[in-house]
Design a protein around this motif. Structure first.
Motif, short mmCIF file in Angstrom:
data_model
loop_
_atom_site.label_atom_id
_atom_site.label_comp_id
_atom_site.label_asym_id
_atom_site.label_seq_id
_atom_site.Cartn_x
_atom_site.Cartn_y
_atom_site.Cartn_z
N SER A 53 36.42 37.34 -17.68
CA SER A 53 35.18 37.38 -16.90
C SER A 53 34.02 37.92 -17.74
O SER A 53 32.91 37.37 -17.73
CB SER A 53 35.37 38.24 -15.66
OG SER A 53 34.18 38.32 -14.91
N ALA A 54 34.28 39.00 -18.49
CA ALA A 54 33.24 39.57 -19.34
C ALA A 54 32.83 38.59 -20.43
O ALA A 54 31.63 38.43 -20.73
CB ALA A 54 33.73 40.88 -19.94
N ALA A 55 33.80 37.90 -21.03
CA ALA A 55 33.51 36.96 -22.10
C ALA A 55 32.69 35.77 -21.59
O ALA A 55 31.76 35.31 -22.26
CB ALA A 55 34.81 36.47 -22.73
N VAL A 56 33.05 35.28 -20.40
CA VAL A 56 32.28 34.18 -19.80
C VAL A 56 30.84 34.62 -19.56
O VAL A 56 29.90 33.86 -19.79
CB VAL A 56 32.95 33.73 -18.47
CG1 VAL A 56 32.02 32.83 -17.68
CG2 VAL A 56 34.26 33.01 -18.76
N SER A 57 30.67 35.86 -19.13
CA SER A 57 29.32 36.39 -18.89
C SER A 57 28.52 36.47 -20.20
O SER A 57 27.31 36.21 -20.21
CB SER A 57 29.39 37.77 -18.24
OG SER A 57 29.98 37.69 -16.97
N PHE A 58 29.21 36.81 -21.29
CA PHE A 58 28.52 36.86 -22.59
C PHE A 58 28.01 35.48 -22.99
O PHE A 58 26.90 35.34 -23.50
CB PHE A 58 29.48 37.39 -23.67
CG PHE A 58 29.75 38.86 -23.57
CD1 PHE A 58 28.78 39.74 -23.09
CD2 PHE A 58 30.98 39.38 -23.97
CE1 PHE A 58 29.03 41.10 -23.00
CE2 PHE A 58 31.24 40.73 -23.87
CZ PHE A 58 30.26 41.60 -23.38
N VAL A 59 28.84 34.46 -22.77
CA VAL A 59 28.42 33.09 -23.09
C VAL A 59 27.20 32.70 -22.26
O VAL A 59 26.21 32.17 -22.79
CB VAL A 59 29.58 32.10 -22.86
CG1 VAL A 59 29.09 30.66 -23.01
CG2 VAL A 59 30.72 32.37 -23.82
#
Length: 207
Positions: A53-59
């Protein structure tokens, strides 16, 4: 004078009492141990879901910084494709949240997560792996694009925890093929049209 010493063993009654006590302790301890194991597996899945979830938000954030232009972003030196209608990662080459594949779902998992857990497609040998990857076509509902237009038929990426699946003893392939309702399965769901990441746990089959 020599003193004689007599060595006595346990009587039958004493042995029976010990066995009964051990049985009672085992009956109490084993379920608690199993619960601890299940809790650890659930915590592992929740950790992966939080990281994804955090990585998707970074993208998505990088896409916003880039001015919502283009169908890819550069993150940690890696080019990640995305659907320009939503801004969420879709893999390495696919750029449509309604045209995902098993491979593109795996690419999302491996490219946006740092040190992604070992994983294979659900059709491959899953022994010595942690997750299997499955794309489920068109079951992700609908979402509005950045232009306000509704887009339906979104795909879902599903990452099943291997420890919660039944593997064929010869091939190592999950049998039957895992899905969202597989009994006892645990895993993570990612929707490339909404960016939502959810962990799930299915109850086991009751005899």
């Amino acid at each position: 004078m020599k003193t004689q010493r007599y060595h006595h063993g346990f009587s039958l009654i004493e042995l029976v009492i010990v066995i009964v006590i051990l049985g009672l302790l085992a009956a109490t301890a084993i379920p608690r141990f199993l619960n601890v194991t299940d809790d650890a597996k659930d915590a592992s899945v929740d950790g992966v879901a939080g990281g994804l979830s955090a990585a998707v938000s970074f993208v998505r954030s990088q896409w916003e910084v880039d001015g919502r232009t283009g169908n890819s972003v550069m993150l940690d030196g890696t080019t990640i494709s995305l659907d320009p209608r939503f801004g969420y990662p879709t893999g390495m080459s696919v750029k449509d949240a309604t045209a995902m594949t098993d491979a593109s779902c795996q690419q999302v998992f491996n490219t946006v997560l740092q040190s992604a857990p070992r994983n294979v497609l659900y059709t491959d040998d899953a022994r010595h792996q942690q997750y299997t990857v499955t794309m489920i076509d068109g079951v992700g509902g609908s979402s509005n694009s950045i232009n306000g237009l509704p887009v339906s038929g979104l795909d879902l990426c599903v990452y099943h925890q291997v420890a919660s699946l039944v593997l064929d003893p010869t091939t190592g392939v999950p049998t039957p093929a895992p899905n969202l309702s597989s009994p006892g399965a645990r895993g993570v769901i990612y929707n490339p049209g909404t960016g939502k990441v959810l962990s799930f746990t299915q109850p086991p089959v009751t005899p």
